[in-house]
Motif scaffolding. Structure first.
Motif: not given
Length: 126
Positions: A60-78
């Motif tokens: 997250s940033t101090g300006s009020g934006v956040g992100w979440c990321h994940a990648r599995d063993a097959a290399g797929v990302t969300l």
């Protein structure tokens, strides 16, 4: 006398059930479901995994934006982003041994972020 015996039996049963859960541990690798638009897992399990691809993180940033990321063993990302104050607070409560679950909408905006931290989750190794 009969009630006292029943109470002692109940106390012993409760004590034994507590003992059976002592030291309980859960490992949960990175799990992605693009159809349901969700990802989850234990950060410690992702870090300790035998594959070199899996990861999970939120920021997250101090300006009020956040992100979440994940990648599995097959290399797929969300991933997803948020500006929701409640979700930003949840992201900021993460630590390296937390479990996270994230839901997002078709526009890639996070709709739900869940964080749990406890002694029963796998801790991050070196």
């Amino acid at each position: 006398m009969k009630k006292t015996g029943m109470m002692w039996g109940l106390c012993v049963a409760m004590g034994l059930s507590a003992i059976s859960f002592a030291g309980e541990r859960f490992s949960s690798s990175v799990s992605l479901d693009a159809t349901a638009r969700r990802f989850s897992g234990n950060l410690g399990t992702a870090r300790n995994g035998s594959d070199s691809l899996s990861y999970m993180w939120c920021a997250s940033t101090g300006s009020g934006v956040g992100w979440c990321h994940a990648r599995d063993a097959a290399g797929v990302t969300l991933s997803c982003a948020t500006t929701d104050a409640g979700m930003l607070a949840t992201i900021r409560s993460l630590n390296s041994d937390s479990r996270i679950e994230v839901l997002y909408d078709s526009a890639g905006m996070c709709t739900f972020i869940y964080v749990a931290t406890g002694s029963h989750f796998e801790t991050k190794g070196p």
